[in-house]
Write an enzyme that holds these catalytic residues in place. Structure first.
Site, PDB file in Angstrom:
ATOM      1  N   LYS A  45       0.757  -1.244  -0.234  1.00  0.00           N
ATOM      2  CA  LYS A  45      -0.031   0.122  -0.218  1.00  0.00           C
ATOM      3  C   LYS A  45       0.927   1.221   0.079  1.00  0.00           C
ATOM      4  O   LYS A  45       1.723   1.153   0.653  1.00  0.00           O
ATOM      5  CB  LYS A  45      -1.026  -0.112   1.108  1.00  0.00           C
ATOM      6  CG  LYS A  45      -1.739   1.150   1.413  1.00  0.00           C
ATOM      7  CD  LYS A  45      -2.718   1.562   0.607  1.00  0.00           C
ATOM      8  CE  LYS A  45      -3.532   2.905   0.670  1.00  0.00           C
ATOM      9  NZ  LYS A  45      -4.274   3.264  -0.568  1.00  0.00           N
ATOM     10  N   CYS A 128      -2.535   9.971  -6.300  1.00  0.00           N
ATOM     11  CA  CYS A 128      -3.710   9.555  -5.432  1.00  0.00           C
ATOM     12  C   CYS A 128      -4.636  10.736  -5.632  1.00  0.00           C
ATOM     13  O   CYS A 128      -4.384  11.921  -5.364  1.00  0.00           O
ATOM     14  CB  CYS A 128      -3.181   9.554  -4.005  1.00  0.00           C
ATOM     15  SG  CYS A 128      -4.610   9.421  -3.141  1.00  0.00           S
TER      16      CYS A 128
HETATM   17  O1  RRO Z   1      -5.644   5.634  -0.571  1.00  0.00           O
HETATM   18  C1  RRO Z   1      -6.299   6.063  -1.519  1.00  0.00           C
HETATM   19  O2  RRO Z   1      -7.497   6.802  -1.554  1.00  0.00           O
HETATM   20  C2  RRO Z   1      -5.908   5.881  -3.060  1.00  0.00           C
HETATM   21  C3  RRO Z   1      -4.520   5.939  -3.451  1.00  0.00           C
HETATM   22 BR1  RRO Z   1      -2.996   6.377  -2.323  1.00  0.00          BR
HETATM   23  C4  RRO Z   1      -4.323   5.805  -4.996  1.00  0.00           C
HETATM   24  O3  RRO Z   1      -3.001   6.111  -5.394  1.00  0.00           O
HETATM   25  N1  RRO Z   1      -5.208   5.753  -5.579  1.00  0.00           N
HETATM   26  C5  RRO Z   1      -6.687   5.604  -5.269  1.00  0.00           C
HETATM   27  O4  RRO Z   1      -7.462   5.329  -6.020  1.00  0.00           O
HETATM   28  N2  RRO Z   1      -7.004   5.567  -3.952  1.00  0.00           N
END
Ligand code: RRO
Length: 311
Positions: A45, A128
């Site tokens: 993650k 993100c």
């Molecule tokens: O954690 C998120 O909300 C998230 C991340 Br870091 C990302 O790179 N892409 C996404 O769709 N959700």
């Protein structure tokens, strides 16, 4: 018998298919499931400097053509993922760290820390869609500042997780920066910000209303980004395709477009870890039916996609 072995940034992967950062990969138990599956790498993650709880639930919804989520970067903080990188070495498959800064300065600390870790590669997430910041990957000055800071560390392959670019001029800008800073691999694309409304309940399907759209909805956009960047970049830059891959046929389309490997997110959330073996088997069957022995055999045919004579 065809095989789908491949290389990313010079590192060997036993198959063309592995997990994307962000789905069931935040804690040790989840990562262990990925490690024990046919995923050819263990992507963790995206992590921040401090641990984060993420956004309010419900924050993930399966929908007709994929999913929407606003996870909000829930993670245990980078120090835990440095420990996990050491722990997962025994599985003999590449461990990919993913880092996400909340500001430009964070990236230097995060990348510097993973350069000293047991992770095999570092995916730098500049895309993100679910934090209070705007997406760094759309601000080329911000991207250049990040790359300037992190490219000083030279030992492990560095990659960029890119947002979807909906106009080819942006692919050109980003490809210049990728070349200038010798980035080894790119992962494209991240989810795309959007809104899904349930007409029965007359409300959005997640608490935050807006979120990242993934799955079938975004596959053609992902393929377009992979292909444009394949044509713009030196072939030394490995390309990982992600966005709507749920079958061997999807994976084969990304291979034709120029991807060196693919990551699976939405299909993994829906089906569980068996998706990695299934998609790999389906891809092997397609290769076999077309008399391709390996991923390398298909790569030699990729230029066909560039040819207008196809139409
Ligand atoms: O954690 C998120 O909300 C998230 C991340 Br870091 C990302 O790179 N892409 C996404 O769709 N959700």
């Amino acid at each position: 018998m065809s095989n789908t072995e491949t290389y990313i940034a010079g590192l060997k992967l036993d198959s063309y298919i592995f997990n994307a950062s962000g789905v069931n990969d935040s804690v040790l138990e989840e990562l262990e499931i990925i490690a024990n599956s046919k995923s050819s790498a263990i992507t963790m993650k995206s992590c921040t400097i401090e641990p984060r709880k993420g956004n309010k639930e419900p924050r993930y919804a399966r929908t007709a053509y994929g999913s929407i989520q606003s996870m909000g970067l829930p993670n245990l903080g980078y120090k835990k993922y440095i420990e996990f990188a050491s722990y997962f070495k025994k599985y003999n498959k590449p461990v990919i760290a993913s880092v996400a800064g909340l500001c430009i300065e964070d990236y230097k600390l995060l990348v510097g820390a993973f350069q000293k870790s047991d992770a095999d590669m570092i995916e730098v997430n500049i895309s993100c869609p679910n934090t209070d910041n705007s997406i760094f990957g759309y601000d080329f000055e911000a991207v250049e500042n990040i790359l300037y800071d992190i490219s000083k560390f030279k030992n492990k392959p560095l990659g960029l997780k890119l947002p979807a670019y909906l106009d080819s001029s942006y692919n050109k800008f980003i490809s210049k920066l990728i070349r200038k800073y010798n980035i080894s691999f790119i992962t494209c694309i991240n989810s795309i910000g959007g809104l899904i409304i349930n007409s029965e309940t007359e409300s959005p399907v997640i608490k935050n209303r807006f979120g990242g759209i993934s799955g079938n909805y975004i596959k053609p956009i992902a393929l377009g980004n992979v292909r444009r960047l394949y044509e713009l970049l030196d072939k030394k830059v490995s390309i990982i395709g992600v966005g709507g891959i749920s079958s061997g046929q999807d994976a084969f389309e990304f291979l034709l477009a120029g991807a060196d490997a693919v990551q699976v997110a939405t299909a993994f959330e829906k089906e569980g870890p068996s998706c990695f073996r299934r998609i790999k088997n389906e891809l092997e069957e397609i290769l076999e039916s077309k008399n391709y022995k390996s991923i390398g055999d298909v790569k030699g045919r990729r230029e066909v996609i560039s040819s207008p004579s196809l139409f």
